[in-house]
Design an enzyme around this catalytic site. Structure first.
Site, PDB file in Angstrom:
ATOM      1  N   ILE A  31       0.812  -1.233   0.000  1.00 29.39           N
ATOM      2  CA  ILE A  31       0.000   0.000   0.000  1.00 29.39           C
ATOM      3  C   ILE A  31       0.838   1.272   0.000  1.00 29.39           C
ATOM      4  CG2 ILE A  31      -2.064  -1.025   1.046  1.00 29.39           C
ATOM      5  CD1 ILE A  31      -1.174   0.140   3.749  1.00 29.39           C
ATOM      6  N   ASP A  88       6.929  17.573  12.955  1.00 28.70           N
ATOM      7  CA  ASP A  88       6.888  17.280  11.513  1.00 28.70           C
ATOM      8  C   ASP A  88       5.447  17.085  11.047  1.00 28.70           C
ATOM      9  OD1 ASP A  88       7.960  16.933   8.994  1.00 28.70           O
ATOM     10  OD2 ASP A  88       8.385  14.800   9.262  1.00 28.70           O
TER      11      ASP A  88
END
Length: 394
Positions: free
Chosen positions: A68, A188
């Site tokens: 994926i 982040d």
């Protein structure tokens, strides 16, 4: 939170949005049952061959397995845990101990995510133990499986209602309140680190860069994605706070509303210019938190007049604009906190202080205080794997 509490109807939301797995899924779908699988180590493990990559997990992860995603670190597959009957996303971090920085990042991610327990923070379901303790180079982490991420949604032509954007913003802030209460800065935050499912539930992921809130060393290891970086980080301020994450949330929310990045800087200098073109050159009073070098740098820049957010983004709700302006404040000391953002009028319909939990025990980064060797980090990650799989003790 399970899609209730003011959540918009989710039926069609994910329909067109290219999920994380879209491309690899199509490559693999043809022969999904044909991904070669071989039992190994006396049947306790199973090896899959994914596009020439060996993917070796405990035998409870039965076929079929589906690639994926792919990143610099390695490959991600969705897999079915036959013991828990749960579908998970297994991330392979190849050659995890080749250098100290990467090894430490992996250890930090595991310890931090295991410490967290919140609906808006992705959970680790398993760490696959190595078949042989002495040859342990790849780390496999199983996370709860989500359908897509915010980056894919923004890039797609999926229509998003105001309610969807509001609900996503609320969940980011709700998760961030918990993370900050654990004495952790994410550092982040960006659309690809915000995972979503078809129910519009949002979960924050990727804590490899996270830091303790009281730490003052500048980010020496990895570069946070520039477009979402607060001005104090762009200006090398070593004294950053939880306010850096709030800035990122403001950038993400406007990208969601506008379907394009708010400050797509090409480099450091261009990044600062873009944000000043919108929020204006800071006043002398706003420079107080910066060191002399940074102050000198700002003073020699051209003067930019602040633009009206309302005029630039006429399609955005005035209360949303007010909240974003408070998030995108140059001086981190004046920037709105996560708690105050949750209590802002724009989020009144969703805000419920009794359903916005905090972390009861602050996270300890003590393991980072010691100069650990790759072997010591390997041992610590091995112990984390055994915590999930005590029967694999060697």
């Amino acid at each position: 939170m399970e899609g209730g509490g003011g959540a918009p109807a989710a039926d069609a939301v994910m329909e067109d949005a290219a999920p994380q797995q879209q491309e690899p899924q199509q490559q693999a779908a043809m022969g999904i049952e044909n991904i070669p699988a071989t039992l190994s180590h006396g049947g306790r493990f199973i090896q899959y061959n994914i596009f020439g990559n060996i993917f070796e997990v405990t035998a409870k992860y039965r076929p079929p397995i589906m690639p994926i995603g792919k990143g610099a670190y390695g490959i991600v597959c969705s897999a079915h845990n036959s013991e828990t009957n749960e579908h998970v996303a297994v991330k392979k971090i190849a050659n995890a101990f080749d250098n100290k920085i990467d090894a430490k990042r992996t250890l930090r991610e595991i310890k931090l995510v295991r410490h967290m327990d919140h609906e808006n923070v992705v959970a680790i379901r398993d760490i696959v133990p190595p078949p042989q303790r002495e040859v342990f180079n790849d780390v496999y982490i199983a996370y709860e499986l989500m359908d897509t991420d915010l980056h894919q949604i923004i890039r797609s032509n999926q229509a998003l209602s105001e309610e969807h954007c509001q609900y996503f913003l609320y969940q980011i802030l709700r998760g961030l309140k918990y993370i900050h209460s654990a004495n952790v800065l994410h550092r982040d935050l960006k659309p690809s680190n915000l995972l979503l499912n078809a129910n519009c539930d949002l979960k924050i992921c990727d804590f490899g860069l996270a830091r303790v809130t009281s730490e003052t060393d500048f980010m020496t290891e990895y570069v946070v994605t520039r477009w979402y970086r607060a001005p104090e980080l762009l200006l090398n301020s070593s004294d950053y706070t939880a306010a850096i994450d709030v800035w990122s949330v403001g950038c993400i929310f406007m990208e969601l509303m506008d379907r394009k990045p708010l400050f797509p800087g090409r480099d450091h200098v261009h990044q600062l210019r873009l944000l000043m073109e919108l929020i204006g050159t800071p006043s002398e009073a706003d420079l107080g938190f910066l060191n002399e070098n940074a102050k000198r740098y700002i003073r020699q820049l051209p003067l930019y007049r602040r633009q009206s957010f309302q005029e630039k983004f006429p399609h955005v709700h005035p209360e949303a604009i007010d909240l974003v302006e408070k998030m995108l404040t140059f001086d981190p000391r004046q920037r709105i906190t996560v708690e105050n953002a949750l209590a802002h009028p724009y989020l009144t319909s969703l805000h419920d202080i009794s359903d916005e939990p905090v972390c009861t025990t602050p996270f300890s980064f003590d393991f980072e205080q010691h100069a650990l060797t790759e072997e010591q980090m390997k041992e610590l990650i091995y112990r984390e794997a055994l915590a999930f799989n005590p029967e694999y003790q060697q």
